[in-house]
Scaffold this active site. Sequence first.
Site, PDB file in Angstrom:
ATOM      1  N   CYS A 176       0.785  -1.239   0.000  1.00  0.00           N
ATOM      2  CA  CYS A 176       0.000   0.000   0.000  1.00  0.00           C
ATOM      3  C   CYS A 176       0.812   1.281   0.000  1.00  0.00           C
ATOM      4  O   CYS A 176       0.274   2.363  -0.196  1.00  0.00           O
ATOM      5  CB  CYS A 176      -0.949   0.005   1.192  1.00  0.00           C
ATOM      6  SG  CYS A 176      -1.621  -1.630   1.541  1.00  0.00           S
TER       7      CYS A 176
ATOM      8  N   HIS B 159      -3.988   7.738   5.562  1.00  0.00           N
ATOM      9  CA  HIS B 159      -4.080   6.437   4.888  1.00  0.00           C
ATOM     10  C   HIS B 159      -5.504   5.913   5.083  1.00  0.00           C
ATOM     11  O   HIS B 159      -6.153   5.524   4.114  1.00  0.00           O
ATOM     12  CB  HIS B 159      -3.042   5.472   5.449  1.00  0.00           C
ATOM     13  CG  HIS B 159      -2.962   4.172   4.719  1.00  0.00           C
ATOM     14  ND1 HIS B 159      -2.731   4.098   3.355  1.00  0.00           N
ATOM     15  CD2 HIS B 159      -3.079   2.894   5.135  1.00  0.00           C
ATOM     16  CE1 HIS B 159      -2.717   2.823   2.974  1.00  0.00           C
ATOM     17  NE2 HIS B 159      -2.934   2.062   4.025  1.00  0.00           N
TER      18      HIS B 159
ATOM     19  N   HIS C 279      -9.611   1.434  -1.526  1.00  0.00           N
ATOM     20  CA  HIS C 279      -8.180   1.339  -1.275  1.00  0.00           C
ATOM     21  C   HIS C 279      -7.553   0.791  -2.553  1.00  0.00           C
ATOM     22  O   HIS C 279      -7.776  -0.368  -2.924  1.00  0.00           O
ATOM     23  CB  HIS C 279      -7.902   0.401  -0.099  1.00  0.00           C
ATOM     24  CG  HIS C 279      -6.452   0.322   0.279  1.00  0.00           C
ATOM     25  ND1 HIS C 279      -5.457   1.037  -0.350  1.00  0.00           N
ATOM     26  CD2 HIS C 279      -5.824  -0.396   1.249  1.00  0.00           C
ATOM     27  CE1 HIS C 279      -4.291   0.774   0.208  1.00  0.00           C
ATOM     28  NE2 HIS C 279      -4.472  -0.106   1.183  1.00  0.00           N
TER      29      HIS C 279
END
Lengths: 392, 310
Positions: free
Chosen positions: A151, A284, A319
Amino acid sequence: MKIYITGLGCVSALGMDVGQNLEALKMNKTGISSDSEFYPGKTIFTGKIAVSNAHLSMKSGPPMSRTSLLAIAAAGEAWQGNKPVSTLRDAFIHATSVGGMDRTEKFYSQYFHSKSGDFDLVRTHDSGNTGEKIAAFLGFKHYINTLSTACSSSANALMLGARMIRAGKADRVLAGGADPLTTFTIKGFHSLMIYDVEWCKPFDHHRNGLNLGEGAAFLLLESEKSLQETGNKPLALLTGWCNAADAFHQTASSPDGKGATLAMQGALTRSKLNPNQIDYINAHGTGTKNNDLSESMALKNIFGEKIPPFSSTKAYTGHTLAAAGAIEAVFSVLAIRNSFFPSNLNFSVPLDETQLQPVSEVTFGKPIKHVLSNSFGFGGNNSSLIFSALST
Amino acid sequence: MFIYKATSVSCQPLFGSNGFAGMLKECTNKPQLIKPEYGKYIPPALSRRMSEILKMSVACAVELTSHDVTLKPEAILVGTGLGCLEDTEKFLQAYLSVSGDLIPPTSFIQSTHNTIAGQISLILKNHGYNMTHTRNTVSFELALMDAELCLMEGRKFVLAGGADERINLLEMAASYFCFGQKQLGSGAGFFLLGAAKGKETPAIKTTVFEVNENLEGEIKTFLSEQIPSLILYAGNPNFPTQFSSIPTLNYESYFGTFFTGPAVALHWASDILLNRGKGEMQHTLFKGSGPVLIWNNLNPATLGLTQVSL
């Protein structure tokens, strides 16, 4: 030495270019939808881009992974108007976690069920190759690389680009990343039990996991020297960066947010800014129990009780894994240039442990000089970037 | 930058070894990995679930950092061409054979490329810069270039390595990558690199070229007048004419073929330089006082060069 940002490119569930993404953010309009394409038999929420590979494809040439197709769209937008120049050393830094798995998983499904499959589908498997296709398309020849740190991948690509410019190894860098939706990753996050059956709720007490999305984003970074040669118009500056390892667990982030704290602190130190100079944080904020708590603790470690306005935009895009760092970098630059905070959708109740309240309505008219953007990945890979307005 | 310590796992007995360079024999059969005693380096509860690529890499990292605690790495850089194939395949099998959500997540967690560098940071409790580079045949060279940047930025030591693993499916698909009919291998090569020269620390510099018409000139500039005494190579031996009298060895015939082969070749090169003129190193191949050059042309379109000198 200043690192100038002179190009932006972005494709996500919000739209096929930067303009469409900006419009959606300003209008509070999510790109998340629900269907069963990637999880047959079950309806799930994803940030799917409703554009097929056939529409994204080049008219000729061998078939490409959706990773490359999404990336070419975004990289092309960021690179627009530029071309190789003999006096400038160009670097192309891509990032992906899925690589060519969108095609490989189709092969493997055939192979698993019938012991034979279309091996041509694995030609695009390797992650590096997905980047090489983009570099070839745009004409990069000096330095070509792909990073893969889950990520935080494309945040790290931007960081590597800045470091190369600073060290005199490159003059101009096109950096970013891409990941498509795949059954592999969707099943993967379900197996970890961190995929929310509902639309995700970052930083909310009742959050239950993430929704995956797909997308790509690239930014063009230039040194002062490059700017003089190209005459490109600078949009913002990349002033801070840091990567740190949490070293706590293979997937879970440490409860005290150590890696995240180190990353944010390092970025602030690099940018020579005090915490109170940060005007907005693009978190995030995946919506998982673990990340949002860990990140909240880290925010408190750095900012104490004076946490700047912050929001996660993952309830807009999902995401997007390796693309997240770069997509959110684009959003950070848009926040600076358009003087607004994107909202943190679906928030109503703060976490018990920290009581932090994100920006829950899109807010205009806020002069923004410095933005902190976080990307924290599997394997404890934590990256923070700081973007700044041109004149501060 | 300088190699302070080096080790590797492959089908040759190099792990934890020194002075082996002259004793290697080509693999005539399918390369079989020679595994270290993993139990000495990795807690059994962890290693039980780890794939080969993870075990090899972690064992190397622990081996390099456990003897001298003053050589503490401030960054961890890994290059891998295809990442964790065993776990990737395991997870594909898992979700294809089970309907619903109750799929064990371990192989998914361990399938991401950066598991290697992440697992190393966990075991070493290292919070420094942690990066994974993946550009097929030149993944390791790109990790080394990042290592060089890290050292230029003020760090004293960094840990850098390359690793790739072979699985049966990869062999079946070999011709769909650039492997052709070659014997595939697995391997990992790791290095403790320092910014400053030490006692018996070979110097390395590395770069990647896109093959083009100016290549010979670019190679000349990179080598800065130093003619190598030995070339370890992969892929086609299309060397510049000025190298025609230099001894060459195809490292693929010793280690098998895999994307990060240069990492194991670098361990070999380092050992060659450190043991020149001693014992098994009398062979003409290893004479001369110039650098060893690793010439990685496994992908005909790119050339990875690593020059090692004492």
